[in-house]
Design an enzyme around this catalytic site. Structure first.
Site, short mmCIF file in Angstrom:
data_model
loop_
_atom_site.label_atom_id
_atom_site.label_comp_id
_atom_site.label_asym_id
_atom_site.label_seq_id
_atom_site.Cartn_x
_atom_site.Cartn_y
_atom_site.Cartn_z
N HIS A 1 0.85 -1.19 0.00
CA HIS A 1 0.00 0.00 0.00
C HIS A 1 0.89 1.24 0.00
CE1 HIS A 1 -0.34 1.26 4.55
NE2 HIS A 1 0.84 0.75 4.32
N CYS B 1 5.99 6.60 4.07
CA CYS B 1 4.76 5.85 3.77
C CYS B 1 4.12 6.31 2.47
CB CYS B 1 3.75 6.00 4.91
SG CYS B 1 4.33 5.32 6.46
N HIS C 1 5.08 0.35 -0.49
CA HIS C 1 5.80 -0.51 0.45
C HIS C 1 4.77 -1.55 0.91
CE1 HIS C 1 3.82 2.40 3.10
NE2 HIS C 1 3.94 1.53 4.07
N HIS D 1 3.41 -4.84 4.05
CA HIS D 1 3.41 -5.39 5.41
C HIS D 1 2.89 -6.82 5.42
CE1 HIS D 1 4.04 -1.37 7.09
NE2 HIS D 1 3.06 -0.92 6.34
N ASP E 1 -4.90 -10.59 0.40
CA ASP E 1 -3.59 -11.26 0.43
C ASP E 1 -2.88 -11.16 -0.92
OD1 ASP E 1 -1.59 -12.75 1.76
OD2 ASP E 1 -2.27 -14.56 0.74
N HIS E 2 -1.60 -10.74 -0.85
CA HIS E 2 -0.79 -10.55 -2.06
C HIS E 2 -1.44 -9.55 -3.01
CE1 HIS E 2 1.28 -14.08 -0.47
NE2 HIS E 2 2.30 -13.73 -1.21
N GLU F 1 -0.46 -3.86 11.73
CA GLU F 1 0.24 -3.50 10.49
C GLU F 1 1.71 -3.91 10.60
OE1 GLU F 1 -0.32 0.36 7.95
OE2 GLU F 1 1.23 0.75 9.44
#
Lengths: 138, 138, 138, 138, 138, 138
Positions: free
Chosen positions: D14, D33, D39, D41, D79-80, D128
């Protein structure tokens, strides 16, 4: 209302010792925690604030600012210190985790407004060891 | 050859301070770790032994016995203590995690045979904080 | 009011099986948790009490006493046991984590006063696995 | 009333970027950010429901069903993925953890009844990073 | 010889995508890891060095200096970045954890001597998720 | 050579009991681990393979394939099972963690080649509890 938490840490020495009592009574009540030469812990500190997210940022609070506030007001005053001897806000108090978490709350509740006008302090949680921890909600 | 490990813990105070140096040099080299009034940690200790499992028990070593050995010989001498002042085997040594893990090895390597004739000491691992740890293999 | 928590653990076997149902229905509802030959877990138990710290000790409760109470009343009766067969207070109950946490609460709420006159039981939290846990507040 | 929780996880990319603002203001407010190239998580998601245990099963909710619901409705969609580009329910919203946890709540509160008529949604908690997390109670 | 380790972390986006292959083959081999819009992780990095402790400090290496070296040379170049687009030392390489750990090794093995003349690089360990990790020993 | 690890888990019941011995001797040697009605654990299994990364994928091994191999060959045969009664490869063996890790190694060392021609099995590590674990390198 969303609750947002930040985890910080510090290392410190302390002992549990009531100066109104004899050494024998301290030893009886506090056991090895009363060791005259101190012991210590890696404390883990979790601060939770609450509020509505700002529509422009999506943030209740900027966590970088919250982290800096906790470091400046709390962990820099506690890290690599002796809780009984080196910390003005613990002076003349029993250096228990319960008393420590109350003092941390008192400082953060008066300084949080310097970094956010929408976040309120909700909880201060403090791990003394991975198996012992305390929480304070004001 | 199977490697078997047991995790124990203790809390202690210490400081890093070389008495041959001036306070200024200690402060320069060790920073807050040299705080005159001490600081402390929750140490996590992992002892690994190796050997062939006993056909009758399936054990390289009885982990209850290994736990009791570590407690009697090591953690009861360190827990709620000051590493610089209270621990005979650290006397006149810098209270670094490196030196501590070497001394723990020396004690366990000579006492392990009291609980097992098939286990050999393989590694002593010591966490000073969740982010800093040392290992010693003799 | 400060909340103070203590973390203990125990290992146990159990199965989920309703004797009023056929084996097929048990298999359908509980899947592998109904395995006739049992399975087991490392349970992690966190007990939280609340109260005002004692001015003389700084404690809501002496955590050594709370730990001993939990061990004597709860974990010694559950550790290395079969929850369906070996535990009187789980007799004739489904051995779910939900039912277990309620029974643990009932025991602690009546015995906590033996170690403290200022602490009240607040929460019993029980991890069955690192990914599944339950909480009960009475 | 027993509270039952299930832990799931997902990995996602994100960035924090407000399209109404200049790149400079985004950089000033969000710092790294706001990195244009994203980037990411490893998010850890904990969903808590509450209710009275069913006498026949001992369950507030079948955790296998709760896990499948969370995977089908939430983590398979995250996810992914890229939270800003790939996720319909985050479209036109700041991709903050606060906004994400509110959207996850909205989906689960309307779908929980498909797996249980006794469980109510109580809390959605989202890590996060190991040091930053949010909670939402509706 | 004592082994000393320091744990650092960074968050980054990446994808697994071989530009010599068709999108279909990338999707077939890498599955969701090939998502065109990226995904990401909280990477945990553990760097281990070995050597004999300095008699004056008790240190193999000053961990504050090792932490600063890792931050300056490695994590500041990776944190809140896209491993495929933003990182010069990963240019034209598959952004796998295996390749990343080899490149981190190459940088640290040539820069470690700037902070210590007694420590040698022993291992670089990198967690991509809590369940997937790699190690490289040169 | 890069070392790549995958973490899986399973829950199982077992007891430590040598049928050649009397119940009294079993009780004396194994203590509560010999409980006739079993006990159990959340086992954590970490499998490490080593090899050179494939230039086309950056992988020593596809971790999705390694995870599926471990689940098919190992954890599906152990999860929610009784190690003494339900597991063919543990038949007539003491159900110790040492013996279990050796049998897991034997299966993986012969099946790893079905998913990779460049990865070799390096280590099988098994946590019985967070404080007790074993490792086997063949």
């Amino acid at each position: 209302m969303v609750f947002v938490s930040r985890h910080e840490h510090f290392n410190a020495a302390h002992k549990l010792y009531n100066p109104k009592w004899s050494p024998e009574k301290n030893e009886e009540v506090f056991g090895p925690c009363a060791n005259a030469n101190w012991h210590g812990h890696n404390f883990e500190l979790i601060v939770t604030v609450k509020g509505e997210p700002d529509p422009d940022t999506g943030f209740v609070v900027d966590l970088k600012k919250l982290s800096r506030l906790i470091r400046r007001e709390i962990t820099e005053k506690l890290d690599h210190k002796n809780l009984n001897l080196d910390v003005p806000f613990m002076k003349d108090k029993m250096a228990s985790t319960e008393n420590l978490v109350i003092e941390i709350w008192k400082i953060l509740v008066t300084t949080l407004s310097t970094i956010s006008d929408r976040a309120q302090l909700h909880c201060v949680k403090l791990y003394e060891t991975p198996r012992n921890f305390v929480e304070y909600y004001g």
